[in-house]
Design an enzyme around this catalytic site. Structure first.
Site, PDB file in Angstrom:
ATOM      1  N   LYS A  14       0.821  -1.222   0.000  1.00  0.00           N
ATOM      2  CA  LYS A  14       0.000   0.000   0.000  1.00  0.00           C
ATOM      3  C   LYS A  14       0.849   1.263   0.000  1.00  0.00           C
ATOM      4  O   LYS A  14       0.568   2.210  -0.731  1.00  0.00           O
ATOM      5  CB  LYS A  14      -0.945   0.029   1.218  1.00  0.00           C
ATOM      6  CG  LYS A  14      -1.903  -1.155   1.290  1.00  0.00           C
ATOM      7  CD  LYS A  14      -2.922  -1.003   2.416  1.00  0.00           C
ATOM      8  CE  LYS A  14      -2.347  -1.062   3.821  1.00  0.00           C
ATOM      9  NZ  LYS A  14      -1.748  -2.358   4.185  1.00  0.00           N
ATOM     10  N   ARG A 145      -0.727  -9.288  13.325  1.00  0.00           N
ATOM     11  CA  ARG A 145      -1.224  -8.249  12.401  1.00  0.00           C
ATOM     12  C   ARG A 145      -2.079  -8.876  11.303  1.00  0.00           C
ATOM     13  O   ARG A 145      -3.106  -8.325  10.919  1.00  0.00           O
ATOM     14  CB  ARG A 145      -0.036  -7.481  11.794  1.00  0.00           C
ATOM     15  CG  ARG A 145       0.660  -6.600  12.837  1.00  0.00           C
ATOM     16  CD  ARG A 145       2.034  -6.160  12.374  1.00  0.00           C
ATOM     17  NE  ARG A 145       1.987  -5.235  11.269  1.00  0.00           N
ATOM     18  CZ  ARG A 145       3.022  -4.977  10.475  1.00  0.00           C
ATOM     19  NH1 ARG A 145       4.174  -5.598  10.663  1.00  0.00           N
ATOM     20  NH2 ARG A 145       2.900  -4.102   9.497  1.00  0.00           N
TER      21      ARG A 145
HETATM   22  P1  AMP Z   1       0.820   0.469   9.079  1.00  0.00           P
HETATM   23  O1  AMP Z   1       1.958   1.399   8.870  1.00  0.00           O
HETATM   24  O2  AMP Z   1      -0.376   0.815   8.223  1.00  0.00           O
HETATM   25  O3  AMP Z   1       1.207  -0.969   8.961  1.00  0.00           O
HETATM   26  O4  AMP Z   1       0.314   0.682  10.587  1.00  0.00           O
HETATM   27  C1  AMP Z   1       1.177   0.399  11.671  1.00  0.00           C
HETATM   28  C2  AMP Z   1       0.350   0.296  12.945  1.00  0.00           C
HETATM   29  O5  AMP Z   1      -0.274   1.561  13.218  1.00  0.00           O
HETATM   30  C3  AMP Z   1      -0.793  -0.712  12.908  1.00  0.00           C
HETATM   31  O6  AMP Z   1      -0.375  -2.034  13.187  1.00  0.00           O
HETATM   32  C4  AMP Z   1      -1.689  -0.160  14.000  1.00  0.00           C
HETATM   33  O7  AMP Z   1      -1.190  -0.440  15.280  1.00  0.00           O
HETATM   34  C5  AMP Z   1      -1.562   1.354  13.781  1.00  0.00           C
HETATM   35  N1  AMP Z   1      -2.576   1.816  12.811  1.00  0.00           N
HETATM   36  C6  AMP Z   1      -2.355   2.366  11.585  1.00  0.00           C
HETATM   37  N2  AMP Z   1      -3.509   2.672  10.975  1.00  0.00           N
HETATM   38  C7  AMP Z   1      -4.488   2.297  11.836  1.00  0.00           C
HETATM   39  C8  AMP Z   1      -5.914   2.312  11.766  1.00  0.00           C
HETATM   40  N3  AMP Z   1      -6.554   2.791  10.696  1.00  0.00           N
HETATM   41  N4  AMP Z   1      -6.598   1.850  12.848  1.00  0.00           N
HETATM   42  C9  AMP Z   1      -5.973   1.397  13.938  1.00  0.00           C
HETATM   43  N5  AMP Z   1      -4.642   1.305  14.061  1.00  0.00           N
HETATM   44  C10 AMP Z   1      -3.903   1.754  13.016  1.00  0.00           C
END
Ligand code: AMP
Length: 189
Positions: A14, A145
Site C-alpha cells: 500500500k 497483524r
Molecule cells: P501500518 O503502517 O499501516 O502498517 O500501521 C502500523 C500500525 O499503526 C498498525 O499495526 C496499528 O497499530 C496502527 N494503525 C495504523 N492505521 C491504523 C488504523 N486505521 N486503525 C488502527 N490502528 C492503526
C-alpha cells in the site's frame, strides 16, 4: 474530489503504490501508520499509539479517527486523497463516510490489493531489514497483524462492496506491473 481507499493486508504494498498514485494523479497521501510513527515520541499520544502498534494491535478507533480527520483537514485544497491503512474497522469506514459527507464529497473507490499470506510474511520479514520497524521483525507480531486484518479489517471491504465501490487488484508481480493495474483501475473510475 478523488478519494481512494487503498486497501490490503500488512505487506501488500500500500505504501509503495500510494506514492506512485499520488505522483500520477496529484493526490495527497495519508497513511495513518506513518502519522502515528511521525508523532513526537515523547508525547502521550505517541506512547499510547506505540503501546498498540508495537504488539501488532490496532490503535482504538476514537484516537485513530481523530488523527485521520485532523490530517485531512491540513489539506483543504486537495484535489483528492489516497487513504492508506485507513479505514481498518467498519466504525472507521462509517466515520470516514460521515466526515466526507460534511465536506460534500465521498469515497470514490476502494482498491484492494490481493496478496497471499505466505507472500505477505516473506515481504514483511524482508522489509524489517530496512524499515527498522519492531512490528515487522517478529514473526509472532506479524502473525497477529495478519490475524487482526482477517478478523477486523477484511470486513471493511464488504462495506464498500455493497456501495459498488470495491475493485480487487492482483497485488503479486513486479512493483511496476501492480502500479499499472492500479492506474488502469483509477483511469476507469
Ligand atoms: P501500518 O503502517 O499501516 O502498517 O500501521 C502500523 C500500525 O499503526 C498498525 O499495526 C496499528 O497499530 C496502527 N494503525 C495504523 N492505521 C491504523 C488504523 N486505521 N486503525 C488502527 N490502528 C492503526
Amino acid at each position: 474530489m478523488l478519494n481512494i481507499v487503498l486497501f490490503g493486508p500488512p505487506g501488500a504494498g500500500k505504501g509503495t503504490q500510494s506514492e506512485r498514485l499520488k505522483d500520477k494523479y496529484g493526490l495527497i497521501h495519508i497513511s495513518t501508520g506513518d502519522v502515528f510513527r511521525a508523532l513526537d515520541p515523547e508525547s502521550d499520544l505517541a506512547k499510547l499509539a506505540k503501546s498498540y502498534s508495537d504488539k501488532g494491535n490496532l490503535v482504538p478507533d476514537e484516537i485513530t479517527i481523530k488523527i485521520l480527520e485532523s490530517e485531512v483537514s491540513k489539506f483543504p485544497d486537495a484535489k483528492g486523497v489516497i487513504y492508506d491503512g485507513f479505514p481498518r474497522t467498519t466504525a472507521q469506514a462509517e466515520a470516514l463516510d460521515a466526515f466526507l459527507a460534511i465536506k460534500g464529497t465521498s469515497v470514490t473507490a476502494m482498491l484492494s490489493l490481493v496478496v497471499s499470506e505466505e507472500e505477505l510474511k516473506a515481504r514483511l520479514i524482508a522489509r524489517a531489514e530496512v524499515s527498522g520497524r519492531k512490528d515487522d521483525a517478529d514473526p509472532a507480531i506479524i502473525q497477529n497483524r495478519i490475524e487482526t486484518y482477517k478478523k477486523t479489517t477484511a470486513p471493511v471491504a464488504g462495506f464498500y462492496k455493497v456501495q459498488g465501490k470495491l475493485s480487487e487488484i492482483d497485488g503479486v508481480g513486479s512493483i511496476q506491473d501492480i502500479t499499472e493495474r492500479l492506474f488502469s483501475a483509477v483511469d476507469s473510475l
